[in-house]
Design an enzyme around this catalytic site. Structure first.
Site, PDB file in Angstrom:
ATOM      1  N   CYS A  85     -29.785 -24.271 -46.097  1.00 27.81           N
ATOM      2  CA  CYS A  85     -31.070 -23.726 -45.637  1.00 27.81           C
ATOM      3  C   CYS A  85     -30.835 -23.084 -44.276  1.00 27.81           C
ATOM      4  O   CYS A  85     -30.568 -23.800 -43.296  1.00 27.81           O
ATOM      5  CB  CYS A  85     -32.106 -24.844 -45.545  1.00 27.81           C
ATOM      6  SG  CYS A  85     -33.740 -24.243 -45.090  1.00 27.81           S
ATOM      7  N   HIS A 111     -40.290 -26.820 -40.301  1.00 29.56           N
ATOM      8  CA  HIS A 111     -39.118 -27.688 -40.498  1.00 29.56           C
ATOM      9  C   HIS A 111     -39.332 -29.008 -39.781  1.00 29.56           C
ATOM     10  O   HIS A 111     -39.777 -29.036 -38.626  1.00 29.56           O
ATOM     11  CB  HIS A 111     -37.858 -27.002 -39.954  1.00 29.56           C
ATOM     12  CG  HIS A 111     -37.533 -25.735 -40.685  1.00 29.56           C
ATOM     13  ND1 HIS A 111     -36.835 -25.723 -41.866  1.00 29.56           N
ATOM     14  CD2 HIS A 111     -37.882 -24.443 -40.428  1.00 29.56           C
ATOM     15  CE1 HIS A 111     -36.735 -24.469 -42.294  1.00 29.56           C
ATOM     16  NE2 HIS A 111     -37.365 -23.678 -41.448  1.00 29.56           N
ATOM     17  N   GLY A 116     -33.531 -23.698 -41.798  1.00 24.68           N
ATOM     18  CA  GLY A 116     -33.427 -25.128 -41.467  1.00 24.68           C
ATOM     19  C   GLY A 116     -32.317 -25.399 -40.468  1.00 24.68           C
ATOM     20  O   GLY A 116     -32.494 -26.157 -39.508  1.00 24.68           O
ATOM     21  N   GLU A 141     -35.925 -28.921 -49.469  1.00 22.42           N
ATOM     22  CA  GLU A 141     -36.705 -27.729 -49.149  1.00 22.42           C
ATOM     23  C   GLU A 141     -38.115 -27.783 -49.718  1.00 22.42           C
ATOM     24  O   GLU A 141     -38.324 -28.183 -50.878  1.00 22.42           O
ATOM     25  CB  GLU A 141     -36.022 -26.465 -49.706  1.00 22.42           C
ATOM     26  CG  GLU A 141     -35.028 -25.872 -48.744  1.00 22.42           C
ATOM     27  CD  GLU A 141     -34.706 -24.435 -49.076  1.00 22.42           C
ATOM     28  OE1 GLU A 141     -35.592 -23.702 -49.546  1.00 22.42           O
ATOM     29  OE2 GLU A 141     -33.540 -24.052 -48.878  1.00 22.42           O
ATOM     30  N   CYS A 196     -36.510 -16.696 -44.961  1.00 20.11           N
ATOM     31  CA  CYS A 196     -35.381 -17.349 -45.644  1.00 20.11           C
ATOM     32  C   CYS A 196     -34.082 -16.854 -44.994  1.00 20.11           C
ATOM     33  O   CYS A 196     -33.753 -15.670 -45.119  1.00 20.11           O
ATOM     34  CB  CYS A 196     -35.420 -16.978 -47.119  1.00 20.11           C
ATOM     35  SG  CYS A 196     -34.046 -17.687 -48.056  1.00 20.11           S
TER      36      CYS A 196
HETATM   37  N1  LIG Z   1     -33.576 -21.515 -48.135  1.00 16.39           N
HETATM   38  C1  LIG Z   1     -34.254 -20.778 -47.103  1.00 16.39           C
HETATM   39  C2  LIG Z   1     -35.491 -21.442 -46.647  1.00 16.39           C
HETATM   40  C3  LIG Z   1     -36.536 -21.285 -47.618  1.00 16.39           C
HETATM   41  C4  LIG Z   1     -37.700 -21.922 -47.024  1.00 16.39           C
HETATM   42  C5  LIG Z   1     -38.688 -22.338 -48.048  1.00 16.39           C
HETATM   43  N2  LIG Z   1     -38.249 -23.504 -48.786  1.00 16.39           N
HETATM   44  C6  LIG Z   1     -39.997 -22.637 -47.360  1.00 16.39           C
HETATM   45  O1  LIG Z   1     -40.036 -22.516 -46.118  1.00 16.39           O
HETATM   46  O2  LIG Z   1     -40.939 -22.936 -48.066  1.00 16.39           O
HETATM   47  C7  LIG Z   1     -33.395 -20.514 -45.894  1.00 16.39           C
HETATM   48  O3  LIG Z   1     -32.196 -20.349 -46.077  1.00 16.39           O
HETATM   49  O4  LIG Z   1     -33.951 -20.417 -44.787  1.00 16.39           O
END
Ligand SMILES: N[C@H](CCC[C@H](N)C(=O)O)C(=O)O
Length: 277
Positions: free
Chosen positions: A221, A163, A224, A212, A71
Site C-alpha cells: 500500500c 490510514h 499506507g 486495506e 493510490c
Molecule cells: N493500494 C493503494 C491504496 C488504496 C487505498 C484504498 N484501499 C482506500 O484508501 O480505500 C495504495 O497503494 O496507496
C-alpha cells in the site's frame, strides 16, 4: 472492453484506458472484475482518463466497489501506462486524483518506465472521530479499544485517504484479518480506514503489513507506506528517510521537513485482456 493488468510491488489492479474505452458503472465493474475466481482477480479497478487540469486523471475503486481518493502503487502504474503507451510522453508528468494533482518522476530503461518517484503531497494528521477530509492537523497517539481484550495505540494520518498506523514488536503475533477488519469499520472512522501494522528494525527501516479499506489484505500500500513514514517521525521511532519492506516488495519514503512526502517504487505491466461480461 480491453484492460491491462499491472501491479506496484504486488498491489495489483485492472487498468482501463478511458482515453479509448467508456466504463459506465465502475463500482459494479470493480466488484466483478476484482473477484479472484469469477473475474480477472485484483485489488481493484483503476481508470485512466483525460484531464482538463493535469496530463491525465486516475480514479481508483477498491475490490468492494468503494472509490478511494488516492493510490500510491496505482499512480506509479498509471504514469508507466500513459508514458509507455505514448498517451503522455513527458517526464515528469502530472496525474489528477481526488487527493489533488500529483507529480511523478519516471525512471526508464529502453524507453519504458520501470520505477517512479511520486510527490504524495502533504500529510494531514487527524483525530480518528473527525472525518478525514478537512481534518484538523493534530497529532494523534490514542488508544483505540476494540474490546475488553484488544486495544491498540494508533497514529492516524491522511494522505488524501485515511490510514491508521500501529507500531508492534512482533508482526507474527497479529490477527490481521480480525483486527484489521474491526479497525477498518470502527465507528471512530466515519469513512472507514486503511490499517497498517509496523515493526521498526531501526530508525531507517521498517517492515509493514496492511489491511486495506475496501480490499482487505494486500501485498503493498503506497499511500499506507507514506502514512507510516509520517507516523514514525511523529512518534520519534524513525527518520524522515525510510526504507519500508512490504510483503510484495520495498518502497523508499521521504517526508521532507514541513512539506511533502515522496514515495519511490517499481511499476510493472503484466498482461492485457478483453473483458467480455
Ligand atoms: N493500494 C493503494 C491504496 C488504496 C487505498 C484504498 N484501499 C482506500 O484508501 O480505500 C495504495 O497503494 O496507496
Amino acid at each position: 472492453m480491453k484492460f491491462t493488468k499491472m501491479h506496484g510491488i504486488g498491489n495489483d489492479y485492472v487498468y482501463v484506458n478511458c482515453f479509448h474505452e467508456v466504463v459506465e458503472d465502475p463500482v459494479g465493474l470493480s466488484k466483478k472484475i476484482s473477484d479472484r475466481h469469477f473475474g480477472v482477480g485484483s485489488d481493484g479497478l483503476i481508470l485512466i482518463l483525460p484531464s482538463e487540469i493535469a496530463d491525465c486523471k486516475m480514479r481508483i475503486f477498491n475490490a468492494d466497489g468503494s472509490e478511494a481518493q488516492m493510490c500510491g502503487n496505482g499512480i506509479r502504474c498509471v504514469a508507466k501506462y500513459v508514458y509507455d503507451h505514448a498517451l503522455v510522453r513527458k517526464n515528469p508528468l502530472t496525474v489528477e486524483t481526488l487527493a489533488g494533482i500529483k507529480t511523478i518522476e519516471l525512471y526508464t530503461k529502453n524507453e519504458r518506465v520501470c520505477s517512479a518517484r511520486v510527490n504524495m503531497g502533504r500529510p494531514k494528521l487527524m483525530r480518528p472521530e473527525i472525518p478525514m477530509v478537512g481534518a484538523e492537523t493534530q497529532v494523534v497517539d490514542e488508544m483505540l479499544v476494540l474490546n475488553e481484550n484488544t486495544s491498540f495505540r494508533v497514529t492516524c494520518v491522511s494522505m488524501g485517504n485515511p490510514h491508521c498506523v500501529i507500531f508492534v514488536d512482533d508482526l507474527k503475533q497479529l490477527h490481521i484479518e480480525k483486527d484489521g477488519k474491526a479497525i477498518e469499520h470502527h465507528r471512530v472512522f466515519p469513512e472507514r480506514t486503511n490499517v497498517h501494522f509496523v515493526k521498526v528494525h531501526h530508525p531507517g527501516e521498517v517492515t509493514m503489513v496492511t489491511w486495506e479499506r475496501g480490499s482487505g489484505i494486500t501485498l503493498a500500500c503506497g499511500t499506507g507506506a507514506s502514512a507510516v513514514c509520517v507516523a514514525g517521525v511523529l512518534n520519534n521511532l524513525t527518520e524522515r528517510k525510510l526504507l519500508a519492506h512490504l510483503p510484495g516488495g520495498d518502497l523508499e519514503l521521504e517526508w521532507v521537513e514541513d512539506e511533502n512526502v515522496y514515495m519511490t517504487g517499481a511499476a510493472a505491466e503484466v498482461f492485457t485482456g478483453e473483458w467480455l461480461l
